[in-house]
Design a protein around this motif. Sequence first.
Motif, PDB file in Angstrom:
ATOM      1  N   VAL A  83       0.815  -1.205   0.000  1.00 13.83           N
ATOM      2  CA  VAL A  83       0.000   0.000   0.000  1.00 13.83           C
ATOM      3  C   VAL A  83       0.858   1.269   0.000  1.00 13.83           C
ATOM      4  O   VAL A  83       0.500   2.268  -0.615  1.00 13.83           O
ATOM      5  N   ILE A  84       2.008   1.213   0.656  1.00 15.64           N
ATOM      6  CA  ILE A  84       2.864   2.387   0.784  1.00 15.64           C
ATOM      7  C   ILE A  84       3.583   2.651  -0.529  1.00 15.64           C
ATOM      8  O   ILE A  84       4.133   1.745  -1.157  1.00 15.64           O
ATOM      9  N   ASP A  85       3.583   3.919  -0.927  1.00 19.39           N
ATOM     10  CA  ASP A  85       4.181   4.363  -2.188  1.00 19.39           C
ATOM     11  C   ASP A  85       5.694   4.115  -2.199  1.00 19.39           C
ATOM     12  O   ASP A  85       6.372   4.254  -1.180  1.00 19.39           O
ATOM     13  N   VAL A  86       6.212   3.788  -3.366  1.00 18.33           N
ATOM     14  CA  VAL A  86       7.633   3.505  -3.552  1.00 18.33           C
ATOM     15  C   VAL A  86       8.478   4.727  -3.190  1.00 18.33           C
ATOM     16  O   VAL A  86       9.543   4.596  -2.580  1.00 18.33           O
ATOM     17  N   LYS A  87       8.019   5.909  -3.545  1.00 20.69           N
ATOM     18  CA  LYS A  87       8.776   7.135  -3.247  1.00 20.69           C
ATOM     19  C   LYS A  87       8.939   7.310  -1.741  1.00 20.69           C
ATOM     20  O   LYS A  87      10.001   7.713  -1.275  1.00 20.69           O
ATOM     21  N   LYS A  88       7.870   7.022  -0.978  1.00 20.81           N
ATOM     22  CA  LYS A  88       7.944   7.143   0.481  1.00 20.81           C
ATOM     23  C   LYS A  88       8.940   6.129   1.052  1.00 20.81           C
ATOM     24  O   LYS A  88       9.694   6.437   1.975  1.00 20.81           O
ATOM     25  N   LYS A  89       8.943   4.938   0.496  1.00 15.92           N
ATOM     26  CA  LYS A  89       9.885   3.922   0.958  1.00 15.92           C
ATOM     27  C   LYS A  89      11.318   4.346   0.648  1.00 15.92           C
ATOM     28  O   LYS A  89      12.220   4.183   1.473  1.00 15.92           O
ATOM     29  N   GLU A  90      11.514   4.890  -0.536  1.00 12.38           N
ATOM     30  CA  GLU A  90      12.849   5.317  -0.947  1.00 12.38           C
ATOM     31  C   GLU A  90      13.356   6.441  -0.040  1.00 12.38           C
ATOM     32  O   GLU A  90      14.512   6.420   0.393  1.00 12.38           O
ATOM     33  N   VAL A  91      12.486   7.414   0.262  1.00 11.20           N
ATOM     34  CA  VAL A  91      12.865   8.528   1.136  1.00 11.20           C
ATOM     35  C   VAL A  91      13.171   8.012   2.541  1.00 11.20           C
ATOM     36  O   VAL A  91      14.167   8.410   3.159  1.00 11.20           O
ATOM     37  N   ALA A  92      12.327   7.127   3.050  1.00  8.87           N
ATOM     38  CA  ALA A  92      12.528   6.587   4.403  1.00  8.87           C
ATOM     39  C   ALA A  92      13.844   5.809   4.492  1.00  8.87           C
ATOM     40  O   ALA A  92      14.614   5.988   5.448  1.00  8.87           O
ATOM     41  N   SER A 147      16.477   6.103   2.550  1.00  7.32           N
ATOM     42  CA  SER A 147      17.628   6.998   2.393  1.00  7.32           C
ATOM     43  C   SER A 147      17.914   7.734   3.702  1.00  7.32           C
ATOM     44  O   SER A 147      19.071   8.022   4.012  1.00  7.32           O
ATOM     45  N   GLU A 148      16.876   8.005   4.492  1.00  8.39           N
ATOM     46  CA  GLU A 148      17.062   8.659   5.789  1.00  8.39           C
ATOM     47  C   GLU A 148      17.628   7.662   6.817  1.00  8.39           C
ATOM     48  O   GLU A 148      18.530   7.998   7.578  1.00  8.39           O
ATOM     49  N   ILE A 149      17.114   6.448   6.811  1.00  5.83           N
ATOM     50  CA  ILE A 149      17.587   5.430   7.761  1.00  5.83           C
ATOM     51  C   ILE A 149      19.049   5.077   7.496  1.00  5.83           C
ATOM     52  O   ILE A 149      19.848   4.942   8.416  1.00  5.83           O
ATOM     53  N   PHE A 150      19.403   4.951   6.221  1.00  3.46           N
ATOM     54  CA  PHE A 150      20.753   4.528   5.852  1.00  3.46           C
ATOM     55  C   PHE A 150      21.603   5.673   5.304  1.00  3.46           C
ATOM     56  O   PHE A 150      22.465   5.457   4.447  1.00  3.46           O
ATOM     57  N   LYS A 151      21.408   6.873   5.813  1.00  2.14           N
ATOM     58  CA  LYS A 151      22.151   8.029   5.311  1.00  2.14           C
ATOM     59  C   LYS A 151      23.639   7.984   5.660  1.00  2.14           C
ATOM     60  O   LYS A 151      24.438   8.649   5.020  1.00  2.14           O
ATOM     61  N   SER A 152      24.021   7.154   6.637  1.00  2.00           N
ATOM     62  CA  SER A 152      25.433   7.060   7.009  1.00  2.00           C
ATOM     63  C   SER A 152      26.220   6.115   6.094  1.00  2.00           C
ATOM     64  O   SER A 152      27.440   6.049   6.185  1.00  2.00           O
ATOM     65  N   LEU A 153      25.532   5.411   5.203  1.00  2.00           N
ATOM     66  CA  LEU A 153      26.202   4.472   4.303  1.00  2.00           C
ATOM     67  C   LEU A 153      26.901   5.203   3.163  1.00  2.00           C
ATOM     68  O   LEU A 153      26.615   6.364   2.874  1.00  2.00           O
ATOM     69  N   GLN A 213      23.973   3.387  -0.809  1.00  2.00           N
ATOM     70  CA  GLN A 213      22.746   4.177  -0.894  1.00  2.00           C
ATOM     71  C   GLN A 213      22.121   4.088  -2.282  1.00  2.00           C
ATOM     72  O   GLN A 213      20.911   3.922  -2.418  1.00  2.00           O
ATOM     73  N   THR A 214      22.951   4.177  -3.302  1.00  2.00           N
ATOM     74  CA  THR A 214      22.459   4.077  -4.679  1.00  2.00           C
ATOM     75  C   THR A 214      21.887   2.690  -4.931  1.00  2.00           C
ATOM     76  O   THR A 214      20.851   2.551  -5.581  1.00  2.00           O
ATOM     77  N   PHE A 215      22.548   1.675  -4.414  1.00  2.00           N
ATOM     78  CA  PHE A 215      22.062   0.310  -4.590  1.00  2.00           C
ATOM     79  C   PHE A 215      20.707   0.122  -3.918  1.00  2.00           C
ATOM     80  O   PHE A 215      19.790  -0.451  -4.508  1.00  2.00           O
ATOM     81  N   ILE A 216      20.558   0.598  -2.694  1.00  2.00           N
ATOM     82  CA  ILE A 216      19.287   0.475  -1.974  1.00  2.00           C
ATOM     83  C   ILE A 216      18.189   1.211  -2.727  1.00  2.00           C
ATOM     84  O   ILE A 216      17.070   0.705  -2.874  1.00  2.00           O
TER      85      ILE A 216
END
Length: 186
Positions: free
Chosen positions: A52-61, A63-69, A74-77
């Motif tokens: 149900v959750i939009d792909v863009k929201k997942k991508e943003v979330a 990228s925020e969770i794994f911003k230290s990578l 990050q590009t791979f995820i």
Amino acid sequence: MAGFRAAHRYAKGLMEFATEANQTNEVYAEMNEVSHIIKSNDDLRIFLNSPVIDVKKKEVALSEIFKSLSKTSQTFISLVVRHGRENILSKIADQFITLYDQANNIVTAEITSAVQLDQHTIDNIIAKAKQTLAVNSQVKVENKVDASLIGGFVLKIGNNQVDSSIKTKLATLKKDFSKNDYIPKF
């Protein structure tokens, strides 16, 4: 096992890219982190598995969770999410770890004991186990506690298992006593 083949293909692609970019060690550490974070957070797993959750929201979330990578991870995820495979991200990370371990001759030794073992005991167990492994093998230890073993330990390396637990010894004794021909059975 759903998604295993796809996870393996993605992990293989990441391994090839990381090797070309000379970043395999860094990506290995980051995939360990990704796997651990996803497996230890039920809400994140539910979020990633939700259709149900939009792909863009997942991508943003993510990228925020794994911003230290690193930028590579990050590009791979982000690529995985855009391809709709975010639900197998932890499996991809696990497959990458497996590929890295195979390439670097690292074997995982899983020691299950009734109580938490001290480092000296773990080192002794691994030293004995290394005698049966290839000369240049490195051993990665996972120590688990299972109170039902009563005492002793169970060591698993690959497809091999050494069970020296009290639980198993008691079960064997019980089986042997039940087959005793000298005691009449009425």
